[in-house]
Scaffold this motif. Sequence first.
Motif, PDB file in Angstrom:
ATOM      1  N   LYS A   1      34.671  -9.295 -15.950  1.00 15.41           N
ATOM      2  CA  LYS A   1      35.848  -8.790 -15.232  1.00 15.41           C
ATOM      3  C   LYS A   1      35.627  -8.742 -13.726  1.00 15.41           C
ATOM      4  N   ASP A   2      36.716  -8.403 -12.992  1.00 18.84           N
ATOM      5  CA  ASP A   2      36.597  -8.309 -11.532  1.00 18.84           C
ATOM      6  C   ASP A   2      36.180  -6.912 -11.078  1.00 18.84           C
ATOM      7  N   VAL A   3      35.800  -6.059 -12.023  1.00 18.28           N
ATOM      8  CA  VAL A   3      35.277  -4.731 -11.674  1.00 18.28           C
ATOM      9  C   VAL A   3      33.810  -4.663 -12.096  1.00 18.28           C
ATOM     10  N   PRO A   4      33.045  -3.748 -11.492  1.00 15.60           N
ATOM     11  CA  PRO A   4      31.604  -3.705 -11.812  1.00 15.60           C
ATOM     12  C   PRO A   4      31.279  -3.175 -13.204  1.00 15.60           C
ATOM     13  N   GLY A   5      32.272  -2.725 -13.955  1.00 18.06           N
ATOM     14  CA  GLY A   5      32.031  -2.192 -15.295  1.00 18.06           C
ATOM     15  C   GLY A   5      33.184  -1.277 -15.655  1.00 18.06           C
ATOM     16  N   VAL A   6      32.999  -0.463 -16.695  1.00 20.50           N
ATOM     17  CA  VAL A   6      34.030   0.522 -17.027  1.00 20.50           C
ATOM     18  C   VAL A   6      33.851   1.701 -16.070  1.00 20.50           C
ATOM     19  N   MET A   7      34.942   2.093 -15.444  1.00 17.14           N
ATOM     20  CA  MET A   7      34.847   3.160 -14.444  1.00 17.14           C
ATOM     21  C   MET A   7      35.584   4.403 -14.939  1.00 17.14           C
ATOM     22  N   ASN A   8      35.286   5.550 -14.338  1.00 26.48           N
ATOM     23  CA  ASN A   8      35.917   6.775 -14.831  1.00 26.48           C
ATOM     24  C   ASN A   8      37.355   6.928 -14.333  1.00 26.48           C
TER      25      ASN A   8
ATOM     26  N   ASN B   1      32.775  -0.929 -36.013  1.00 28.06           N
ATOM     27  CA  ASN B   1      32.526  -1.025 -37.458  1.00 28.06           C
ATOM     28  C   ASN B   1      31.308  -1.889 -37.760  1.00 28.06           C
ATOM     29  N   ALA B   2      31.103  -2.929 -36.963  1.00 28.07           N
ATOM     30  CA  ALA B   2      29.985  -3.830 -37.227  1.00 28.07           C
ATOM     31  C   ALA B   2      28.770  -3.489 -36.363  1.00 28.07           C
ATOM     32  N   GLY B   3      28.885  -2.450 -35.514  1.00 28.41           N
ATOM     33  CA  GLY B   3      27.765  -2.061 -34.647  1.00 28.41           C
ATOM     34  C   GLY B   3      27.406  -3.131 -33.625  1.00 28.41           C
ATOM     35  N   ILE B   4      28.421  -3.839 -33.124  1.00 32.80           N
ATOM     36  CA  ILE B   4      28.171  -4.886 -32.114  1.00 32.80           C
ATOM     37  C   ILE B   4      28.466  -4.322 -30.723  1.00 32.80           C
ATOM     38  N   PRO B   5      27.468  -4.259 -29.846  1.00 35.69           N
ATOM     39  CA  PRO B   5      27.709  -3.694 -28.517  1.00 35.69           C
ATOM     40  C   PRO B   5      28.688  -4.531 -27.693  1.00 35.69           C
ATOM     41  N   LEU B   6      29.482  -3.832 -26.884  1.00 35.00           N
ATOM     42  CA  LEU B   6      30.437  -4.488 -25.993  1.00 35.00           C
ATOM     43  C   LEU B   6      29.973  -4.253 -24.559  1.00 35.00           C
ATOM     44  N   LEU B   7      29.721  -5.339 -23.838  1.00 30.97           N
ATOM     45  CA  LEU B   7      29.283  -5.210 -22.457  1.00 30.97           C
ATOM     46  C   LEU B   7      30.431  -5.581 -21.533  1.00 30.97           C
ATOM     47  N   VAL B   8      30.626  -4.804 -20.499  1.00 31.70           N
ATOM     48  CA  VAL B   8      31.632  -5.135 -19.494  1.00 31.70           C
ATOM     49  C   VAL B   8      30.880  -5.457 -18.218  1.00 31.70           C
ATOM     50  N   LYS B   9      31.007  -6.710 -17.765  1.00 31.27           N
ATOM     51  CA  LYS B   9      30.220  -7.162 -16.623  1.00 31.27           C
ATOM     52  C   LYS B   9      31.112  -7.745 -15.530  1.00 31.27           C
ATOM     53  N   ASN B  10      30.569  -7.801 -14.339  1.00 28.02           N
ATOM     54  CA  ASN B  10      31.294  -8.281 -13.175  1.00 28.02           C
ATOM     55  C   ASN B  10      31.068  -9.782 -12.956  1.00 28.02           C
ATOM     56  N   PHE B  11      32.154 -10.560 -12.934  1.00 31.22           N
ATOM     57  CA  PHE B  11      31.943 -12.010 -12.786  1.00 31.22           C
ATOM     58  C   PHE B  11      31.608 -12.410 -11.345  1.00 31.22           C
ATOM     59  N   ASP B  12      31.897 -11.523 -10.391  1.00 29.28           N
ATOM     60  CA  ASP B  12      31.537 -11.849  -9.007  1.00 29.28           C
ATOM     61  C   ASP B  12      30.061 -11.611  -8.743  1.00 29.28           C
ATOM     62  N   ASP B  13      29.468 -10.708  -9.503  1.00 23.92           N
ATOM     63  CA  ASP B  13      28.046 -10.431  -9.329  1.00 23.92           C
ATOM     64  C   ASP B  13      27.392 -10.152 -10.686  1.00 23.92           C
ATOM     65  N   PRO B  14      27.071 -11.237 -11.405  1.00 23.46           N
ATOM     66  CA  PRO B  14      26.514 -11.071 -12.753  1.00 23.46           C
ATOM     67  C   PRO B  14      25.190 -10.310 -12.777  1.00 23.46           C
TER      68      PRO B  14
END
Length: 413
Positions: free
Chosen positions: A217-224, A265-278
Motif C-alpha cells: 500500500k501507499d501507507v507505511p502499514g496499518v495506522m491507528n 481461520n487458516a492462521g495465515i499472517p497478513l502483512l501490510v507493507k509500503n510499496f514506496d519503501d519495501p
Amino acid sequence: MKVFKFGGASVKSAAAVRNTATIIHSFSNQALLVVVSAMGKTTNALERVVAAILRQQDYQSELEQLKHYHEEIMRDLFPQNHPIYAAVLREFDRIESFESQLWSEDQLYDQIVSIGEVVSTRIVAAFMQKQHGSGLWLDARDYIVTDDTYREGKIDWQTTKHAIASLDFKVNPLLITQGFIGRNAAGYTTTLGREGSDFTAAIFAFCLGAESVTIWKDVPGVMNADPKRLSAATVFDELPFKEAAEMTYYGASVIHPKTIKPLANAGIPLLVKNFDDPSLPGTRIHECKVDDLPPLIVFKDNQCLISCKVVDYTFIDETQLSVIFKALSDLDIKINLMQNSAISFSFCVDFRENKVLPLIERLQHHFEVYYNTGLTLITIKNYDEKTFDFYRKQKSVILEQSSRSTLQVLVKN
Ligand code: ASP
Ligand code: MG
C-alpha cells in the motif's frame, strides 16, 4: 508460497508499474501469486460508463479517456509493436457488444467494471515477461467461483478450493491474476464488491495454504487513524486478527472487511507493507496479544441518520422494531449504529441513495421518518480519557454511544 496484493495506486502510472515489477522481481526466488487491482481510478471511470449506458447517454468520451490513460502507460513500458496494445484494446472493445444485451443492471455492471482488472493484469504480466522473463497471466474467473449475486458475488468455497488446488507453482512460480472478480455457474463475470481485491488475495491464500499474504500500500502499514485526517497517526508493528477485523467493521478502509476471516481461520499472517519503501517493516496481523494498544480512531463518512418516530403516543415496541429490521434485511442495508428512546428508534447507515431512499419510503408507511445525510461516524476503540473527552465534546456531535472499550460519535460536517 506467498500471496501478494497490489491495489490501484501501485499500478496507477508507468512508474508505479515499474516499481511494482521491481518488488515482485525481488521475491523471484520463491513461488508467488500476485493479485492486482485496476489501475488508479479505473473502476470509478468504468462505473460512470455503466451509468451512462443505463441512462442511454453517450459513454464514448469517458471510454476514450480510459483507453488513452492505459495507452499512455503502455507506451512508456512497451515498444510500439508489442502485442499488449491489441490485447488491451480488445478488452475495452467488448463493451460495445455488452451494451445491447438484455441483462440486469447489476449483471451489466459486472461485465463492464471487471475489465479494469483484466487489462491492468495483462499489462503487469506482459511487463514482467518483457523485463524479467517471468510471470504468467491467470484469469481469476477460472478459479474464483461465485453464486449469481452480481456486484456482491458470494464465494462457492468448495468449487473454488477445488479449482485453485490445480495450480502448479513448479511449472510457473509466478502467477499474476485479477482481484475483485469471479465467475458464476452460468459463465458470467461477477464482482466481489468494491475494493474486493484484498478478499481475492485472502481466498487464494486460504485455498493454497499460503505462508502469508502481503498487501502493498501507499501507507507505511496499518495506522491507528487515517494519517490524512490525523497527522499524529502511528503505525502498528503487529495487530491481533480480532482487532484488525473490528477496525474494518467500523469502516477503516486499509483492508477490505472480508479479508481477515479466511486468513484468521487458516492462521495465515497478513502483512501490510509500503510499496514506496519495501524496507519498512510494515504491520503484521496475526494471532498475537498486544498490550496497551493506542486508541484506534476510524472515520466513516457519508452516513445517514434515520429516525423512526411512532405517531400515536404508543411506545416503540418489538413489533415496530421488527418492521424496521425486516425492511433493512430485505434491502440488504447494514446498520452502523442504533439507539432507541420511548417513542423513536434512530439508526445510522451508509448513504447509498438507491438503497436508502426506498428504505425511507417503506418506513414512512409505518412511522414519521426524519433523516440527516452528510454525517461522519467516528469510532474510537480502546479509548483513553483524553480521546474520550475530545471526541465527545466536539460541537457537532448529534449522537453518541459508548461501551467500556468503544466510543462512537456521529457528527455533522
Ligand atoms: N478495482 C476495484 C475497486 O476499485 C477492486 C479493488 O481495487 O480492490 O473497487
Ligand atoms: Mg481500488
